[in-house]
Design a protein around this motif. Structure first.
Motif, mmCIF file in Angstrom:
data_model
loop_
_atom_site.group_PDB
_atom_site.id
_atom_site.type_symbol
_atom_site.label_atom_id
_atom_site.label_comp_id
_atom_site.label_asym_id
_atom_site.label_seq_id
_atom_site.Cartn_x
_atom_site.Cartn_y
_atom_site.Cartn_z
ATOM 1 N N ARG A 128 -16.405 1.484 40.618
ATOM 2 C CA ARG A 128 -17.263 0.594 41.411
ATOM 3 C C ARG A 128 -18.659 1.177 41.545
ATOM 4 N NH1 ARG A 128 -17.759 -0.158 47.044
ATOM 5 N NH2 ARG A 128 -16.046 1.274 47.427
ATOM 6 N N SER A 129 -18.733 2.504 41.760
ATOM 7 C CA SER A 129 -20.038 3.169 41.860
ATOM 8 C C SER A 129 -20.774 3.113 40.530
ATOM 9 C CB SER A 129 -19.850 4.631 42.286
ATOM 10 O OG SER A 129 -19.302 4.717 43.576
ATOM 11 N N ARG A 130 -20.053 3.346 39.439
ATOM 12 C CA ARG A 130 -20.664 3.310 38.114
ATOM 13 C C ARG A 130 -21.257 1.926 37.830
ATOM 14 N NH1 ARG A 130 -16.564 4.670 35.521
ATOM 15 N NH2 ARG A 130 -16.932 6.892 35.172
ATOM 16 N N ALA A 131 -20.510 0.883 38.169
ATOM 17 C CA ALA A 131 -20.983 -0.480 37.941
ATOM 18 C C ALA A 131 -22.225 -0.778 38.779
ATOM 19 C CB ALA A 131 -19.871 -1.473 38.277
ATOM 20 N N LEU A 132 -22.259 -0.267 40.002
ATOM 21 C CA LEU A 132 -23.417 -0.486 40.876
ATOM 22 C C LEU A 132 -24.654 0.201 40.316
ATOM 23 C CD1 LEU A 132 -24.585 -1.566 43.542
ATOM 24 C CD2 LEU A 132 -23.870 0.581 44.609
ATOM 25 N N TRP A 133 -24.498 1.457 39.857
ATOM 26 C CA TRP A 133 -25.641 2.191 39.292
ATOM 27 C C TRP A 133 -26.147 1.509 38.020
ATOM 28 C CZ3 TRP A 133 -22.210 7.025 40.147
ATOM 29 C CH2 TRP A 133 -22.377 7.492 41.445
ATOM 30 N N GLN A 134 -25.230 1.002 37.210
ATOM 31 C CA GLN A 134 -25.650 0.277 36.006
ATOM 32 C C GLN A 134 -26.423 -0.977 36.378
ATOM 33 O OE1 GLN A 134 -21.836 -0.257 34.119
ATOM 34 N NE2 GLN A 134 -22.031 1.587 32.863
ATOM 35 N N HIS A 136 -28.273 -1.361 38.859
ATOM 36 C CA HIS A 136 -29.584 -0.947 39.346
ATOM 37 C C HIS A 136 -30.425 -0.284 38.254
ATOM 38 C CE1 HIS A 136 -29.575 -1.777 43.716
ATOM 39 N NE2 HIS A 136 -28.267 -1.744 43.560
ATOM 40 N N GLY A 137 -29.994 -0.407 37.025
ATOM 41 C CA GLY A 137 -30.814 0.041 35.911
ATOM 42 C C GLY A 137 -30.747 1.514 35.578
ATOM 43 N N ARG A 138 -29.746 2.222 36.081
ATOM 44 C CA ARG A 138 -29.623 3.639 35.780
ATOM 45 C C ARG A 138 -29.095 3.851 34.360
ATOM 46 N NH1 ARG A 138 -32.796 6.750 38.790
ATOM 47 N NH2 ARG A 138 -32.192 6.911 40.974
ATOM 48 N N SER A 139 -29.599 4.871 33.695
ATOM 49 C CA SER A 139 -29.145 5.179 32.345
ATOM 50 C C SER A 139 -27.769 5.839 32.399
ATOM 51 C CB SER A 139 -30.136 6.132 31.660
ATOM 52 O OG SER A 139 -30.110 7.405 32.291
ATOM 53 N N GLN A 140 -27.078 5.813 31.273
ATOM 54 C CA GLN A 140 -25.769 6.443 31.198
ATOM 55 C C GLN A 140 -25.872 7.941 31.462
ATOM 56 O OE1 GLN A 140 -22.896 4.879 31.017
ATOM 57 N NE2 GLN A 140 -21.803 6.828 31.176
ATOM 58 N N LYS A 141 -26.954 8.544 30.980
ATOM 59 C CA LYS A 141 -27.166 9.982 31.196
ATOM 60 C C LYS A 141 -27.310 10.285 32.679
ATOM 61 C CE LYS A 141 -30.032 13.794 29.478
ATOM 62 N NZ LYS A 141 -31.209 14.149 28.639
ATOM 63 N N TRP A 142 -28.092 9.451 33.390
ATOM 64 C CA TRP A 142 -28.271 9.656 34.830
ATOM 65 C C TRP A 142 -26.946 9.499 35.564
ATOM 66 C CZ3 TRP A 142 -27.235 7.222 39.358
ATOM 67 C CH2 TRP A 142 -27.896 7.688 40.492
ATOM 68 N N ILE A 143 -26.166 8.467 35.190
ATOM 69 C CA ILE A 143 -24.888 8.214 35.847
ATOM 70 C C ILE A 143 -23.941 9.398 35.659
ATOM 71 C CG2 ILE A 143 -22.810 6.769 35.776
ATOM 72 C CD1 ILE A 143 -24.660 4.406 35.093
ATOM 73 N N GLU A 144 -23.908 9.952 34.453
ATOM 74 C CA GLU A 144 -23.048 11.109 34.197
ATOM 75 C C GLU A 144 -23.464 12.290 35.057
ATOM 76 O OE1 GLU A 144 -23.334 11.772 30.029
ATOM 77 O OE2 GLU A 144 -22.091 10.044 29.485
ATOM 78 N N GLN A 145 -24.779 12.503 35.203
ATOM 79 C CA GLN A 145 -25.265 13.604 36.020
ATOM 80 C C GLN A 145 -24.954 13.370 37.496
ATOM 81 O OE1 GLN A 145 -26.555 16.593 34.934
ATOM 82 N NE2 GLN A 145 -26.153 17.037 37.085
ATOM 83 N N ALA A 208 -33.643 15.481 37.139
ATOM 84 C CA ALA A 208 -33.942 16.880 37.438
ATOM 85 C C ALA A 208 -33.539 17.232 38.868
ATOM 86 C CB ALA A 208 -35.426 17.156 37.232
ATOM 87 N N GLU A 209 -33.829 16.349 39.812
ATOM 88 C CA GLU A 209 -33.457 16.606 41.205
ATOM 89 C C GLU A 209 -31.948 16.719 41.356
ATOM 90 O OE1 GLU A 209 -36.955 14.516 43.870
ATOM 91 O OE2 GLU A 209 -35.642 13.217 42.696
ATOM 92 N N LEU A 210 -31.214 15.868 40.642
ATOM 93 C CA LEU A 210 -29.755 15.934 40.685
ATOM 94 C C LEU A 210 -29.246 17.257 40.125
ATOM 95 C CD1 LEU A 210 -28.747 12.329 39.532
ATOM 96 C CD2 LEU A 210 -28.403 13.312 41.805
ATOM 97 N N ILE A 211 -29.845 17.686 39.020
ATOM 98 C CA ILE A 211 -29.411 18.927 38.369
ATOM 99 C C ILE A 211 -29.636 20.130 39.270
ATOM 100 C CG2 ILE A 211 -29.967 20.529 36.497
ATOM 101 C CD1 ILE A 211 -30.381 18.050 34.711
ATOM 102 N N PHE A 212 -30.792 20.207 39.906
ATOM 103 C CA PHE A 212 -31.073 21.357 40.767
ATOM 104 C C PHE A 212 -30.258 21.316 42.055
ATOM 105 C CE2 PHE A 212 -34.862 21.718 38.052
ATOM 106 C CZ PHE A 212 -34.802 23.079 37.765
ATOM 107 N N THR A 213 -29.958 20.114 42.555
ATOM 108 C CA THR A 213 -29.069 19.999 43.706
ATOM 109 C C THR A 213 -27.686 20.526 43.352
ATOM 110 O OG1 THR A 213 -30.247 18.062 44.569
ATOM 111 C CG2 THR A 213 -28.003 18.394 45.344
#
Length: 275
Positions: A128-134, A136-145, A208-213
């Motif tokens: 459900r979260s994955r579908a919501l992020w998609q 909202h235009g998030r890339s697959q790479k961002w979703i994986e991160q 980048a913010e996700l990665i450093f978090t």
């Protein structure tokens, strides 16, 4: 008990989940607003006030079974609000003449069961979260991160839970310590940079913010494990150290690239069906 929002025909219905009882509680006023097609909450509140008094005079048990919980309002603040579980609301719906009565009955049955299914099968919530992020235009790479970062976060909170850190306030204190150390700003300040109020900060972070978090929280957990940190104070030390490791990496990257990692960009696009 945490509150969030469910959607019925593009209308927001506030709700809160009681994990001990495994029951959803819904805002009565929000349900009334949908049933009566009221243009705003003020009119819906007045309708509910009149209806509540009428039901009390009739000796109905519906009103006595309504509880009061703090739910987030449109201004981002929490206020005591009349709430009821799905069973009580189904009885209440019968007292409101509305062509939407049957659709909302079916909707209540569906969303009231969502959380139970998600607890039995966490993959449902992830999908459900994955579908919501998609949406909202998030890339697959961002979703994986984002999902990897959530897994890292969960391992850290599991450690805290098993080492005498209290959920709620103490989790928030430690989270803020880690965030302040790696990013140079508090969680509140970071949300302010992005113009956020009640939204989830991580859903509006850049890759980048996700990665450093995630690096800060991974480092914190491993340091805590190495020193067998127990309780708030010892885990705060681990948090400062773990966050510091991520800060050094961030500063090195910023020096090499000339770009700041922590920014005011939200990067959350509107859903495809919105303008």
């Amino acid at each position: 008990m945490k509150d969030d929002i469910a959607i019925f025909e593009e209308k927001h219905i506030r709700r809160a989940y009681d994990e001990k009882a495994e029951i959803w509680f819904f805002s009565v006023v929000d349900i009334i607003q949908v049933l009566t097609d009221q243009p705003d909450h003020a009119r819906a509140r007045n309708y509910w006030k009149v209806l509540k008094n009428r039901l009390k005079k009739e000796g109905s048990e519906v009103v006595t079974k309504c509880n009061r919980l703090k739910l987030t309002a449109q201004d981002g603040k929490k206020y005591l609000t009349d709430v009821a579980n799905a069973e009580t609301l189904l009885r209440l719906v019968q007292s409101v003449p509305s062509p939407k009565a049957e659709p909302i009955k079916l909707w209540l049955a569906k969303v009231g069961y969502e959380r139970i299914k998600e607890m039995a099968d966490p993959e449902i919530a992830l999908n459900r979260s994955r579908a919501l992020w998609q949406q909202h235009g998030r890339s697959q790479k961002w979703i994986e991160q984002r999902m990897l970062g959530q897994e890292t976060r969960n391992k850290l909170t599991d450690y805290w839970k098993n080492h005498e850190v209290k959920e709620g306030r103490e989790y928030a204190i430690l989270t803020n310590i880690i965030h302040q150390e790696w990013s140079g700003v508090s969680v509140k300040q970071h949300k302010g940079l992005k113009g956020l109020e009640t939204q989830n900060l991580r859903d509006h972070m850049s890759e980048a913010e996700l990665i450093f978090t995630a690096l800060a929280e991974l480092s914190t957990r491993q340091i805590a494990e190495s020193m067998n940190a127990t309780g708030l104070q010892e885990n705060a030390v681990a948090g400062k150290t773990g966050g510091g490791i991520a800060r050094q990496a961030r500063e090195q990257l910023e020096e090499k690239t000339g770009h700041t990692v922590v920014t005011g960009n939200s990067n959350m696009l509107p859903p495809a069906d919105e303008e």
